[in-house]
Structures are given as C-alpha cells and as structure tokens.
Write a protein that holds these residues in place. Structure first.
Motif, PDB file in Angstrom:
ATOM      1  N   ILE A  51      42.622  46.228  40.196  1.00 10.73           N
ATOM      2  CA  ILE A  51      41.488  45.736  40.971  1.00 10.73           C
ATOM      3  C   ILE A  51      40.881  46.912  41.722  1.00 10.73           C
ATOM      4  O   ILE A  51      41.589  47.684  42.371  1.00 10.73           O
ATOM      5  N   GLN A  56      39.441  44.701  46.741  1.00 10.65           N
ATOM      6  CA  GLN A  56      40.748  44.126  47.058  1.00 10.65           C
ATOM      7  C   GLN A  56      40.722  43.236  48.290  1.00 10.65           C
ATOM      8  O   GLN A  56      41.435  42.241  48.339  1.00 10.65           O
ATOM      9  N   VAL A  96      47.971  42.082  48.085  1.00  8.18           N
ATOM     10  CA  VAL A  96      47.901  42.711  46.768  1.00  8.18           C
ATOM     11  C   VAL A  96      47.990  44.216  46.939  1.00  8.18           C
ATOM     12  O   VAL A  96      47.473  44.782  47.898  1.00  8.18           O
ATOM     13  N   SER A  98      47.147  47.261  44.204  1.00  9.97           N
ATOM     14  CA  SER A  98      46.595  47.419  42.866  1.00  9.97           C
ATOM     15  C   SER A  98      45.949  48.783  42.721  1.00  9.97           C
ATOM     16  O   SER A  98      45.397  49.321  43.677  1.00  9.97           O
ATOM     17  N   SER A 104      48.548  45.228  38.890  1.00  7.97           N
ATOM     18  CA  SER A 104      48.546  44.715  40.257  1.00  7.97           C
ATOM     19  C   SER A 104      49.891  44.108  40.607  1.00  7.97           C
ATOM     20  O   SER A 104      50.612  43.621  39.732  1.00  7.97           O
TER      21      SER A 104
END
Length: 119
Positions: A51, A56, A96, A98, A104
C-alpha cells in the motif's frame, strides 16, 4: 479475553479476505498470534503489491478504496472500516505496515481480561 467471538471472527475474516484479494493467487498468506501478557495480537501477512505510504492512513476510512485497486478489485471500501470498528469496540487497535512491492501486515490487538493475567 472478553470478546464477542462472532464479531472478532468477522474482523479477522475481513483481513483474510483482503489478503486473498490483493495477493497473487499462489502467494502465501500467514496468520500469526502472539501475546505480551496484556494484549493478544493477531497479524495477517500477505505478499501483495503493498500500500502506498500516502494512502496507509486512509485505508481504514469508510468507502475508501486504494487508487491503484479501484478498478482491479471488487469491493465497497467498507471492510477495513468495519474491522477497525469491531476491534476498537473491544478496546483494541488495528494497524498496517506495508511497503510497495513487498506486501502488507495487518495487525489487531485485543486486551486480555485482567482477571486472566497471572499475578
């Protein structure tokens, strides 16, 4: 921990569904669970495209769909928002990590009920 198991399963299912949608069909998806004595952390790791860092902070917003995936992957943009709401209602958090081109890691924490923590 005290939790509505049906709802927690729904949050986890959403993370797994997204991992399947955004990963190559032959890419592994890993689920890990660990505890630090205060929280239980569940992580879903995928091997997707990752991402964009600029997006994000937006992906947990209602109806938000990543700019690179709007046309490629079906969805409403509600799944991560619902998962976050469920986790936060249980006193936890969803996050998250990533990197573009590297996949991710979506993780959520849920607090362990203090009565179950050994003294």
């Amino acid at each position: 921990m005290r939790a509505d198991l049906r709802l927690v399963k729904k949050a986890l299912a959403q993370l797994l569904e997204n991992a399947c949608k955004y990963s190559p069909s032959d890419g592994p998806i890993t689920v890990a669970v660990e505890t630090n004595g205060v929280f239980v952390m569940t992580s879903v790791v995928d091997q997707g495209n990752g991402i964009d860092p600029d997006e994000q902070h937006l992906i947990f917003d209602e109806l938000y769909r990543g700019k690179d995936h709007r046309q490629m992957v079906q969805g409403t943009g509600m799944g991560l928002s619902i998962a976050r709401t469920i986790v936060e209602a249980h006193g936890g958090s969803l996050s998250v990590i990533s990197e573009r081109g590297c996949g991710s890691v979506f993780s959520f924490t849920l607090p362990i009920d203090p009565q179950f923590i050994p003294s």
